[in-house]
Design a protein around this motif. Structure first.
Motif, PDB file in Angstrom:
ATOM      1  N   SER A   1       0.489   4.178  -2.801  1.00 11.70           N
ATOM      2  CA  SER A   1       0.434   5.610  -2.480  1.00 11.70           C
ATOM      3  C   SER A   1       1.429   6.399  -3.321  1.00 11.70           C
ATOM      4  O   SER A   1       1.091   7.451  -3.883  1.00 11.70           O
ATOM      5  CB  SER A   1       0.727   5.834  -0.991  1.00 11.70           C
TER       6      SER A   1
ATOM      7  N   LEU B   1      -7.049   4.051   0.901  1.00 10.47           N
ATOM      8  CA  LEU B   1      -5.890   4.687   1.536  1.00 10.47           C
ATOM      9  C   LEU B   1      -6.316   5.746   2.549  1.00 10.47           C
ATOM     10  O   LEU B   1      -5.731   5.855   3.631  1.00 10.47           O
ATOM     11  CB  LEU B   1      -5.000   5.310   0.464  1.00 10.47           C
ATOM     12  N   VAL B   2      -7.329   6.521   2.206  1.00 13.35           N
ATOM     13  CA  VAL B   2      -7.773   7.599   3.100  1.00 13.35           C
ATOM     14  C   VAL B   2      -8.439   7.041   4.354  1.00 13.35           C
ATOM     15  O   VAL B   2      -8.192   7.511   5.468  1.00 13.35           O
ATOM     16  CB  VAL B   2      -8.737   8.550   2.358  1.00 13.35           C
TER      17      VAL B   2
ATOM     18  N   ASN C   1      -1.315  10.149   2.106  1.00  8.31           N
ATOM     19  CA  ASN C   1      -2.588   9.726   1.512  1.00  8.31           C
ATOM     20  C   ASN C   1      -3.626  10.847   1.524  1.00  8.31           C
ATOM     21  O   ASN C   1      -4.420  10.986   0.584  1.00  8.31           O
ATOM     22  CB  ASN C   1      -3.117   8.492   2.230  1.00  8.31           C
TER      23      ASN C   1
ATOM     24  N   ILE D   1      -7.884   5.320  -3.667  1.00 17.93           N
ATOM     25  CA  ILE D   1      -7.840   6.519  -2.819  1.00 17.93           C
ATOM     26  C   ILE D   1      -8.744   6.341  -1.604  1.00 17.93           C
ATOM     27  O   ILE D   1      -8.370   6.688  -0.473  1.00 17.93           O
ATOM     28  CB  ILE D   1      -8.252   7.762  -3.624  1.00 17.93           C
TER      29      ILE D   1
ATOM     30  N   TRP E   1       0.821  -1.210   0.000  1.00 16.07           N
ATOM     31  CA  TRP E   1       0.000   0.000   0.000  1.00 16.07           C
ATOM     32  C   TRP E   1       0.853   1.257   0.000  1.00 16.07           C
ATOM     33  O   TRP E   1       0.428   2.298  -0.521  1.00 16.07           O
ATOM     34  CB  TRP E   1      -0.956  -0.013   1.189  1.00 16.07           C
ATOM     35  N   SER E   2       2.030   1.183   0.561  1.00 21.43           N
ATOM     36  CA  SER E   2       2.949   2.324   0.470  1.00 21.43           C
ATOM     37  C   SER E   2       3.363   2.545  -0.976  1.00 21.43           C
ATOM     38  O   SER E   2       3.452   3.683  -1.445  1.00 21.43           O
ATOM     39  CB  SER E   2       4.183   2.068   1.343  1.00 21.43           C
TER      40      SER E   2
ATOM     41  N   ASP F   1      -5.517  12.661  -1.681  1.00 26.39           N
ATOM     42  CA  ASP F   1      -6.961  12.916  -1.724  1.00 26.39           C
ATOM     43  C   ASP F   1      -7.244  14.380  -2.018  1.00 26.39           C
ATOM     44  O   ASP F   1      -8.130  14.704  -2.822  1.00 26.39           O
ATOM     45  CB  ASP F   1      -7.572  12.502  -0.379  1.00 26.39           C
TER      46      ASP F   1
END
Length: 549
Positions: free
Chosen positions: A15, A372-373, A381, A369, A11-12, A385
Motif C-alpha cells: 500500500s 487491497l480495495v 487503500n 489495487i 500488504w501494508s 484507488d
C-alpha cells in the motif's frame, strides 16, 4: 508492539509503495501544473486566467468543446439505446456480427475515422465528387457538424455495450407486471425500462462525454478553425509561435475543473437512482416479425455499415496508387514501400514495446489495487484507488503537459524517452484494468484464500498462486481494452513523442498533416490490424453476450 507488527505486514508495505508511486508520478506532476498555472517568473500571477477569460477566442473553446460533447452524448444515447434494445430484446439475424462490428468501431483510434471521412466527404472526397456529378449540393465534413458526425459514429458503440449489460440484468417479471397493469409499448419502455437502466445510462453518457471532450485528433483534422479545448492546449504548448507553458498550464487547469464539474454532476444524478435488481428471470429475446422487424434490422445494419465504412475505405486506400497527394488509377504496394522509408518499422516496434511494457505495469498495479480495495479496505487503500481514477476525468493533453513540467529537468529528465510515454499511458489507461480486476476480485469467495492460509501457505503465495489465476478472465478483459487504448492513444502522445519514440498512431497523424495520405492509410491499416487482433483475444476470454467496457 506485537499488535503493531501484526498489522504492518507485506500488504501494508505494498500500500505504501503504491501510494508513493501515485504521489510521485501523478499527484506531483499535477501539482507542478497548478504551480505553473499561477506562477510566472517565480511570482504569483493570475494573468493567464485573466487573459483566457478576457478573449472570446479562448473561452469560446470551452463552450465549443462542451457543446460538441453534449450533442455527441445526446445523439449517441438516441441511437445507441435503441440499437442495444433491439439487440437485447430481439433475436436479430447476425446479432453477434453486429456486436463484433460495434466493438471494432469503438476500439479504433478516433482521428482515423476523421481522416477517412476527409477522404470520403472532404473537398475532393469520393462521395463528394459523386454527389457533385449528380448536380446535387455537397455536404462539408469540416467544422462543428463534421466533428459531431465523426465522434457519434465512433462513440455510440460505448452506449450499446453499456446498455447490453443493463438490459441483461433486468428481471423480466418486472416488465410483465408493468404490462399486466396496462403499461405497454413505448410507455413501458420510458417508465420502466429506462428507469431501471438509468444508472447505466448516466455512466455511459459520462464516458462518451469525457471521450468527446478530450478528443484532440478529430477537431485538429476537420475542425477548420472551430476551436476546441484540447487543440487550444496543444497549440499553446507546441504552437508555431513558440511554447507558452504558463498559459497552457492555466488552460489545462480549467479543463480539469470543467471535467470535474461534469463528473460530480453525473455522480449526483446517479445517486438518485440507487437500487438493486436480482435478475431471476432474465429477458428472453423474441423473434422480430413483420415491418417492425425489417425496420429493426435496417436501423442496426445501416448504422453499423456507415460506422464501418471509413475503416474499410482506409484499408482500400492503403493499396491505391498515389502521386504525392494525387490519387492515381490502380492498386499496388507503393504506399507500404514509402511507409517503410517513413519510420514504419520503428513505429511498429515502438508501439509494441511501449504497449507491452505499459500493459505489464498496468496489470501488476491494477491487480494489487483490486486486492487491497476488496480484501483490505481501509482509508489508505481507498485513497490509492481514488487517486488512480483521477486520469478518468483528465484530458490526455493535460497528463502530457503535467509530465513534461515535472520531468523535464535533471535529475528527473524523462522527456523524449520511452519511459515518459510508458508513464503517461499507464496513468491514462489504468482505470480500464483496475475496474475490471476489482469486479473480478469481488466475485472470488474469501474462504478460498482462507483455506490456503490455513494449510500454511504464505499470504503473498496464496495471492499469486490462487487469487490471481481466479481473477484471470477479468484481468485479461480489462488488459485487452487497456492495450487497445494504449495502441490508439493520441492526445497525450502527440505532446510527448519525438522521432525516436514515435508510434503507429502518431505516424498516422504526422503523415496526414504532411499530406501523404497513402502512407497515412498504411499506418492506419496496420493500427487497425493490431486492434482486430486484440478484439479476437478479448472475445476469446469474454462471452459475447456479456461484453463489458
Amino acid at each position: 508492539m506485537s499488535a503493531k507488527k501484526a498489522r504492518f505486514d507485506i500488504w501494508s508495505a505494498v500500500s505504501l509503495c503504491l501510494l508513493a508511486l501515485f504521489l510521485f508520478f501523478l499527484v506531483y506532476p499535477i501539482g507542478r501544473l497548478l504551480i505553473e498555472a499561477v506562477y510566472k517568473d517565480g511570482v504569483f500571477s493570475l494573468d493567464a486566467f485573466q487573459e483566457f477569460f478576457g478573449k472570446s477566442y479562448y473561452y469560446a473553446s470551452i463552450f465549443n468543446s462542451v457543446k460538441i460533447a453534449i450533442v455527441v452524448t445526446v445523439l449517441s444515447l438516441l441511437i445507441g439505446i435503441p440499437f442495444s434494445y433491439f439487440y437485447s430484446f430481439f433475436r436479430l439475424k447476425g446479432r453477434k456480427v453486429l456486436l463484433i462490428l460495434c466493438l471494432l468501431c469503438t476500439m479504433s483510434a478516433p482521428f482515423i475515422g476523421a481522416y477517412a471521412w476527409i477522404l470520403l466527404l472532404g473537398n475532393s472526397g469520393l462521395i463528394t465528387k459523386f454527389i457533385a456529378s449528380l448536380g446535387l449540393p455537397t455536404v462539408s465534413i469540416y467544422g462543428f457538424g463534421g466533428i459531431v458526425f465523426v465522434q457519434v459514429l465512433k462513440l455510440f458503440p460505448l452506449i450499446v455495450i453499456y446498455m447490453n449489460g443493463a438490459f441483461r440484468d433486468i428481471d423480466n417479471s418486472l416488465l410483465e407486471a408493468a404490462e399486466s397493469m396496462g403499461c405497454k409499448g413505448l410507455d413501458r419502455f420510458r417508465r420502466v425500462t429506462m428507469a431501471l437502466t438509468m444508472p447505466t445510462i448516466l455512466a455511459g453518457a459520462l464516458l462518451v462525454f469525457m471521450r468527446s471532450f478530450a478528443d484532440f485528433g478529430t477537431p485538429a483534422l476537420i475542425g477548420r478553425g472551430y476551436s476546441t479545448f484540447p487543440v487550444l492546449i496543444y497549440n499553446q504548448f507546441l504552437g508555431e509561435n513558440g511554447s507558452n507553458y504558463h498559459f497552457a498550464a492555466a488552460t489545462s487547469v480549467i479543463a480539469v475543473v470543467v471535467t470535474a464539474v461534469i463528473f460530480i454532476l453525473q455522480k449526483v444524478a446517479t445517486s438518485r437512482f440507487k437500487f438493486t435488481i436480482n435478475s431471476l428471470h432474465p429477458i428472453d429475446p423474441k423473434a422480430p416479425r413483420g415491418f417492425k422487424g425489417v425496420l429493426m434490422h435496417g436501423f442496426c445494419y445501416i448504422l453499423v455499415g456507415v460506422a464501418m465504412l471509413p475503416q474499410l475505405y482506409i484499408v482500400n486506400m492503403s493499396f491505391r496508387n498515389y502521386n504525392n497527394t494525387i490519387l492515381q488509377p490502380g492498386y499496388s504496394l507503393k504506399n507500404y514501400q514509402k511507409a517503410m522509408q517513413k519510420l514504419l518499422a520503428r513505429s511498429i516496434c515502438n508501439t509494441l514495446l511501449i504497449s507491452v511494457i505499459t500493459l505489464a505495469v498496468i496489470i501488476v498495479i491494477a491487480v494489487l489495487i483490486a486486492y487491497l480495495v476488496v480484501r483490505r479496505g481501509n482509508v489508505l487503500n481507498h485513497a490509492i484507488d481514488t487517486i488512480s481514477m483521477l486520469p478518468y476525468i483528465m484530458p490526455g493533453a493535460v497528463i502530457g503537459i503535467s509530465l513534461i513540467l515535472a520531468f523535464s529537468r535533471k535529475p528527473l529528465a524523462f522527456t523524449g524517452t520511452i519511459g515518459i510515454m510508458v508513464i503517461a499511458l499507464a496513468i491514462r489507461r489504468m482505470p480500464f484494468t483496475s475496474r475490471s480486476a476489482t469486479a473480478a476480485m469481488m466475485k472470488i469467495p474469501i474462504s478460498i484464500e482462507e483455506a490456503a492460509l490455513s494449510l500454511g501457505a504464505p499470504r503473498l503465495a496464496a495471492f499469486i498462486k490462487i487469487t490471481v489465476p481466479m481473477m484471470g478472465s477479468g484481468i485479461i478483459s480489462g488488459a485487452v481494452l487497456s492495450f487497445v487504448s494504449i495502441i490508439t492513444e493520441m492526445s497525450s502522445g502527440v505532446i510527448l513523442y519525438n522521432n525516436r519514440t514515435i508510434t503507429l498512431t502518431l505516424s498516422t497523424y504526422a503523415a496526414i498533416v504532411n499530406g501523404t495520405y497513402g502512407v497515412a492509410a498504411v499506418f492506419a491499416t496496420i493500427t487497425m490490424a493490431l486492434t482486430v487482433l486484440c478484439l479476437v483475444v478479448y472475445l476469446h476470454f469474454t462471452d459475447l453476450d456479456h461484453v463489458q467496457m
